[in-house]
Design a protein around this motif. Structure first.
Motif, PDB file in Angstrom:
ATOM      1  N   LEU A   2      19.727 -27.272 -37.824  1.00  0.00           N
ATOM      2  CA  LEU A   2      21.100 -26.934 -38.158  1.00  0.00           C
ATOM      3  C   LEU A   2      21.470 -27.580 -39.476  1.00  0.00           C
ATOM      4  O   LEU A   2      21.203 -28.749 -39.695  1.00  0.00           O
ATOM      5  N   ARG A   3      22.094 -26.778 -40.248  1.00  0.00           N
ATOM      6  CA  ARG A   3      22.601 -27.322 -41.504  1.00  0.00           C
ATOM      7  C   ARG A   3      24.096 -27.182 -41.492  1.00  0.00           C
ATOM      8  O   ARG A   3      24.634 -26.196 -41.033  1.00  0.00           O
ATOM      9  N   HIS A   4      24.633 -28.161 -42.019  1.00  0.00           N
ATOM     10  CA  HIS A   4      26.086 -28.152 -42.044  1.00  0.00           C
ATOM     11  C   HIS A   4      26.548 -27.819 -43.461  1.00  0.00           C
ATOM     12  O   HIS A   4      26.239 -28.532 -44.410  1.00  0.00           O
ATOM     13  N   GLY A   9      33.273 -23.174 -41.467  1.00  0.00           N
ATOM     14  CA  GLY A   9      34.275 -23.763 -40.586  1.00  0.00           C
ATOM     15  C   GLY A   9      33.702 -24.249 -39.278  1.00  0.00           C
ATOM     16  O   GLY A   9      34.406 -24.412 -38.308  1.00  0.00           O
ATOM     17  N   CYS A  10      32.458 -24.477 -39.238  1.00  0.00           N
ATOM     18  CA  CYS A  10      31.755 -24.856 -38.015  1.00  0.00           C
ATOM     19  C   CYS A  10      31.418 -26.337 -38.019  1.00  0.00           C
ATOM     20  O   CYS A  10      30.313 -26.726 -37.744  1.00  0.00           O
ATOM     21  N   ALA A  11      32.285 -27.133 -38.251  1.00  0.00           N
ATOM     22  CA  ALA A  11      32.009 -28.568 -38.300  1.00  0.00           C
ATOM     23  C   ALA A  11      32.232 -29.175 -36.926  1.00  0.00           C
ATOM     24  O   ALA A  11      33.180 -28.845 -36.234  1.00  0.00           O
ATOM     25  N   VAL A  12      31.317 -30.094 -36.516  1.00  0.00           N
ATOM     26  CA  VAL A  12      31.414 -30.775 -35.220  1.00  0.00           C
ATOM     27  C   VAL A  12      32.074 -32.121 -35.480  1.00  0.00           C
ATOM     28  O   VAL A  12      31.601 -32.914 -36.292  1.00  0.00           O
ATOM     29  N   SER A  13      33.117 -32.347 -34.785  1.00  0.00           N
ATOM     30  CA  SER A  13      33.835 -33.600 -34.997  1.00  0.00           C
ATOM     31  C   SER A  13      33.260 -34.702 -34.111  1.00  0.00           C
ATOM     32  O   SER A  13      32.480 -34.448 -33.188  1.00  0.00           O
ATOM     33  N   GLY A  14      33.670 -35.936 -34.374  1.00  0.00           N
ATOM     34  CA  GLY A  14      33.189 -37.093 -33.582  1.00  0.00           C
ATOM     35  C   GLY A  14      33.654 -37.013 -32.137  1.00  0.00           C
ATOM     36  O   GLY A  14      32.963 -37.422 -31.219  1.00  0.00           O
TER      37      GLY A  14
END
Length: 154
Positions: A2-4, A9-14
């Motif tokens: 996976l590349r960010h 808009g597909c960011a995984v938050s903490g």
């Protein structure tokens, strides 16, 4: 892999990562609890079977013990009856002994004393009165004359 992309808009938050970790932790915990409960159920089944087996064996043993106690009580009653009979025989023998002693004791003592007197009287007529043996006193002890003669030889 996976590349960010910062632009997507597909960011995984903490917080999402923490939620996933908590979910995995709870899944592992529930699995361990399920295994523990399964083993506990198995142990309870084995314990129930063991208690049932012990109960099946204990009932006949208790019946046997009860009959043994009844038999022992019967034997104790018999021994008690025998002991009371022996005590009665003992008291009867004691009473009989007392009766025989009082009936024959006095006359027998008199006959024995008479016989002793007769023997003594006959013995004095045949022999001259004997002199009493001389005794020597040594340090507070009396030594018969026979021993005194042995001491002189030593």
């Amino acid at each position: 892999m996976l590349r960010h992309d910062p632009g997507s808009g597909c960011a995984v938050s903490g917080g999402e990562v923490a939620g996933i970790l908590v979910a995995v932790f709870w899944a592992i915990l529930v699995s361990f609890l399920a295994v523990a409960l399964a083993r506990l159920a198995q142990t309870l089944r084995a314990t129930t079977k063991l208690v049932a087996d012990v109960t099946d064996q204990a009932v006949p043993l208790l019946a046997d013990a009860s009959s043994a106690v009844r038999s022992a009580q019967t034997q104790i009653d018999r021994v008690d009856a025998i002991a009371s009979d022996v005590q009665e025989v003992t008291s009867n023998a004691s009473a009989l002994s007392t009766t025989v002693a009082s009936t024959f004791g006095g006359p027998l003592v008199k006959v024995a004393a008479f016989g002793y007197g007769v023997r003594r009287a006959i013995g004095r007529r045949e022999d001259a009165p004997a002199k009493p043996a001389r005794r020597t006193v040594i340090v507070g002890r009396t030594v018969p004359s026979a021993r005194r003669g042995k001491r002189k030889k030593d």
